[in-house]
Scaffold this motif. Structure first.
Motif, PDB file in Angstrom:
ATOM      1  N   HIS A 201      -0.279 -23.465 -28.344  1.00 13.56           N
ATOM      2  CA  HIS A 201       0.407 -23.182 -27.078  1.00 13.56           C
ATOM      3  C   HIS A 201       1.541 -22.182 -27.258  1.00 13.56           C
ATOM      4  CE1 HIS A 201      -1.180 -27.364 -26.979  1.00 13.56           C
ATOM      5  NE2 HIS A 201      -1.722 -26.917 -25.852  1.00 13.56           N
ATOM      6  N   GLY A 202       1.612 -21.575 -28.450  1.00 15.63           N
ATOM      7  CA  GLY A 202       2.545 -20.468 -28.627  1.00 15.63           C
ATOM      8  C   GLY A 202       3.993 -20.837 -28.894  1.00 15.63           C
ATOM      9  N   TRP A 203       4.276 -22.086 -29.190  1.00 16.98           N
ATOM     10  CA  TRP A 203       5.659 -22.431 -29.514  1.00 16.98           C
ATOM     11  C   TRP A 203       6.041 -21.722 -30.808  1.00 16.98           C
ATOM     12  CZ3 TRP A 203       7.278 -28.150 -28.245  1.00 16.98           C
ATOM     13  CH2 TRP A 203       6.853 -28.465 -26.952  1.00 16.98           C
TER      14      TRP A 203
ATOM     15  N   ALA B  86       2.526 -30.474 -39.130  1.00 16.22           N
ATOM     16  CA  ALA B  86       2.120 -30.725 -37.743  1.00 16.22           C
ATOM     17  C   ALA B  86       3.121 -30.103 -36.776  1.00 16.22           C
ATOM     18  CB  ALA B  86       2.019 -32.224 -37.504  1.00 16.22           C
ATOM     19  N   CYS B  87       2.631 -29.318 -35.857  1.00 15.82           N
ATOM     20  CA  CYS B  87       3.498 -28.731 -34.835  1.00 15.82           C
ATOM     21  C   CYS B  87       4.188 -29.861 -34.056  1.00 15.82           C
ATOM     22  CB  CYS B  87       2.641 -27.883 -33.892  1.00 15.82           C
ATOM     23  SG  CYS B  87       3.556 -27.229 -32.489  1.00 15.82           S
ATOM     24  N   PRO B  88       5.498 -29.726 -33.804  1.00 17.98           N
ATOM     25  CA  PRO B  88       6.195 -30.811 -33.104  1.00 17.98           C
ATOM     26  C   PRO B  88       5.704 -31.010 -31.672  1.00 17.98           C
ATOM     27  CG  PRO B  88       7.654 -28.925 -33.402  1.00 17.98           C
ATOM     28  CD  PRO B  88       6.408 -28.641 -34.185  1.00 17.98           C
ATOM     29  N   HIS B  89       4.952 -30.048 -31.126  1.00 20.61           N
ATOM     30  CA  HIS B  89       4.420 -30.232 -29.773  1.00 20.61           C
ATOM     31  C   HIS B  89       3.329 -31.289 -29.779  1.00 20.61           C
ATOM     32  CE1 HIS B  89       1.970 -28.524 -26.173  1.00 20.61           C
ATOM     33  NE2 HIS B  89       2.755 -29.505 -25.773  1.00 20.61           N
ATOM     34  N   ARG B  90       2.131 -30.945 -30.273  1.00 21.05           N
ATOM     35  CA  ARG B  90       1.058 -31.936 -30.250  1.00 21.05           C
ATOM     36  C   ARG B  90       0.285 -31.993 -31.549  1.00 21.05           C
ATOM     37  NH1 ARG B  90      -1.897 -30.502 -25.114  1.00 21.05           N
ATOM     38  NH2 ARG B  90      -3.649 -31.386 -26.257  1.00 21.05           N
ATOM     39  N   GLY B  91       0.894 -31.441 -32.603  1.00 21.14           N
ATOM     40  CA  GLY B  91       0.373 -31.730 -33.937  1.00 21.14           C
ATOM     41  C   GLY B  91      -0.647 -30.770 -34.507  1.00 21.14           C
ATOM     42  N   ALA B  92      -0.878 -29.618 -33.874  1.00 18.78           N
ATOM     43  CA  ALA B  92      -1.772 -28.643 -34.509  1.00 18.78           C
ATOM     44  C   ALA B  92      -1.137 -28.166 -35.815  1.00 18.78           C
ATOM     45  CB  ALA B  92      -2.009 -27.460 -33.574  1.00 18.78           C
ATOM     46  N   SER B  93      -1.979 -27.721 -36.747  1.00 18.82           N
ATOM     47  CA  SER B  93      -1.430 -27.299 -38.037  1.00 18.82           C
ATOM     48  C   SER B  93      -0.669 -25.986 -37.891  1.00 18.82           C
ATOM     49  CB  SER B  93      -2.547 -27.121 -39.063  1.00 18.82           C
ATOM     50  OG  SER B  93      -1.986 -26.552 -40.235  1.00 18.82           O
TER      51      SER B  93
HETATM   52  S1  FES Z   1       0.442 -27.968 -30.612  1.00 17.74           S
HETATM   53 FE1  FES Z   1       1.664 -26.339 -31.266  1.00 17.74          FE
HETATM   54  S2  FES Z   1       2.312 -25.362 -29.476  1.00 17.74           S
HETATM   55 FE2  FES Z   1       1.118 -27.000 -28.808  1.00 17.74          FE
END
Ligand code: FES
Ligand SMILES: [Fe+2]
Length: 405
Positions: free
Chosen positions: A92-94, A69-76
């Motif tokens: 979101h490109g992190w 899970a991406c530390p931003h909002r959890g997308a894979s």
């Molecule tokens: S959920 Fe990964 S950059 Fe926002």
């Protein structure tokens, strides 16, 4: 037989289950095949010991291993772009470097550099040995000593690694690895022509001699043969899941490792390493024609069709009706026990000596862990992993085999 509580303690790894926490903390875990990760290629979703991760090979060949899970909002992060020695989340490109440093947060233009420093990305140490990438999922900065088994460092073609994902709890996999008594029964249709191991079917009631070791235990299964000789196989159990199993042919310099690694409470990866010191390992045509991540084959049918068991083949002389491969027979029986075998209803006997020992070792280790100690079996610097050797031999009498323990 185990109590309900002990069966849960032994088998469960998801979430905060003590066994899962102990495994993550104290051992390196085989996570995948090195060959499946290509520089700047597709990241791999990995479920291991009850959690989800992503692994990728960066531009420079290094491996990265993050929470999925991406530390931003959890997308894979498995959907991420793998480029410039980093993985970039497509939402979101992190962007996170292969070493686990947050290098870009384009949605935070004002104080991006400072913001990056505080992004809580979880990343884990990885290393590659024997064509496998291994990960340490523990807390803190000091990984345990790596288990440098004797197959590590061998030339590439002297080692073959395959694995298969099975719908069953990992302890069922470990138990079948160490259960020497099933060999001559379940696998009897396979053992002719693969060396001395066929002798396992001549005497189906081996006598076990178990010796405790710092890493677990080692045992000799001794089968008296009709001509007065003894066929002896010495296997070892190395915590938390390694079965070190003697080769089919006596006196060959090599062996097999089987390891049943928990995907989660109800699934396991069943790994098999075959290695030979003296010559390249011959890969059967079947194996080379198949993906190494799906070997041996799973039973071909669903549970309500008895997993595709072939009764016609049985009539024609096959013992189990699973003609796909020897390992298919193991998978059929361990799946048939249910996702988590109910050990409160068992009736164990002399042939189950090694299985009982496996449980004792794992339960004693997890109890030490729950008391805040490093389990004795995980006291790595003391353990000579490279010296653990599987051996099989036929002896004239039944005394000299003790030297092999
Ligand atoms: S959920 Fe990964 S950059 Fe926002
Ligand atoms: Fe088996």
């Amino acid at each position: 037989m185990l109590s309900r509580e002990d069966n849960d303690l032994l088998t469960r790894v998801n979430g905060d289950a003590p066994m899962g926490r102990m495994i993550r903390q104290h051992w390196w875990i085989p996570a995948g095949l090195s060959s499946t990760l290509v520089a700047d290629g597709k990241p791999q979703r990995i479920r291991l010991v009850g959690n989800n991760y992503v692994a990728f090979r960066a531009t420079n060949g290094k491996l990265g291993f993050f929470d999925e899970a991406c530390p931003h909002r959890g997308a894979s992060m498995a959907l991420g772009r793998n480029e410039d020695n980093a993985l970039r989340c497509i939402y979101h490109g992190w962007k996170f470097s292969v070493d686990g440093v947050t290098v870009a947060v384009p949605t935070q233009p004002a104080n991006e550099a400072e913001y990056c420093k505080h992004v809580p990305l979880k990343h884990y140490p990885v290393r590659e040995e024997a064509g496998i990438f291994w990960v340490w999922l523990g807390e803190g900065d000091t990984p345990p000593k790596f288990q440098n088994f004797e197959f590590c460092g061998l030339p590439k073609d002297h080692v073959v690694v395959v694995r298969q994902k099975v719908h069953a709890n990992w302890v069922q996999g470990v138990e079948t690895t160490m259960d020497s008594a099933h060999l001559g029964v379940l696998h009897q249709s396979w053992l002719g022509g693969v060396g001395d191991i066929g002798l396992s079917s001549v005497n189906m009631a081996p006598v076990y001699h178990v010796e405790q070791k710092p890493y677990g235990f080692r045992y000799a299964s001794v089968r008296k043969l009709p001509d007065g000789q003894a066929y002896v196989r010495t296997n070892s159990f190395v915590l938390p899941w390694y079965g070190v199993v003697a080769p089919g042919q006596s006196k060959s310099r090599g062996g097999n490792f089987f390891f049943a690694v928990p995907v989660d409470d109800e699934h396991l990866w069943y790994w098999n390493i075959v290695y030979d010191f003296e010559r390249p390992v011959e890969i059967t045509q079947q194996v080379s024609a198949t993906q190494p991540e799906s070997w041996p084959p799973l039973p071909p049918g669903p549970a309500d069709d008895n997993w595709g068991q072939d009764r016609e083949a049985m009539k024609n002389g096959h013992f189990t009706g699973f003609e796909q491969a020897l390992g298919t027979e193991d998978f059929a029986v361990i799946m048939s026990m249910g996702p988590i075998s109910d050990r409160t209803h068992e009736y164990l006997g002399a042939g189950d000596g090694a299985v009982v020992q496996v449980r004792r070792c794992l339960l004693s280790a997890v109890r030490e862990f729950m008391q805040g100690q490093t389990p004795g079996f995980a006291n790595h610097p003391q353990i000579p992993y490279e010296q653990i050797k599987p051996v099989a031999a036929v002896f004239d009498g039944d005394a000299r085999w003790r030297e092999m323990l």
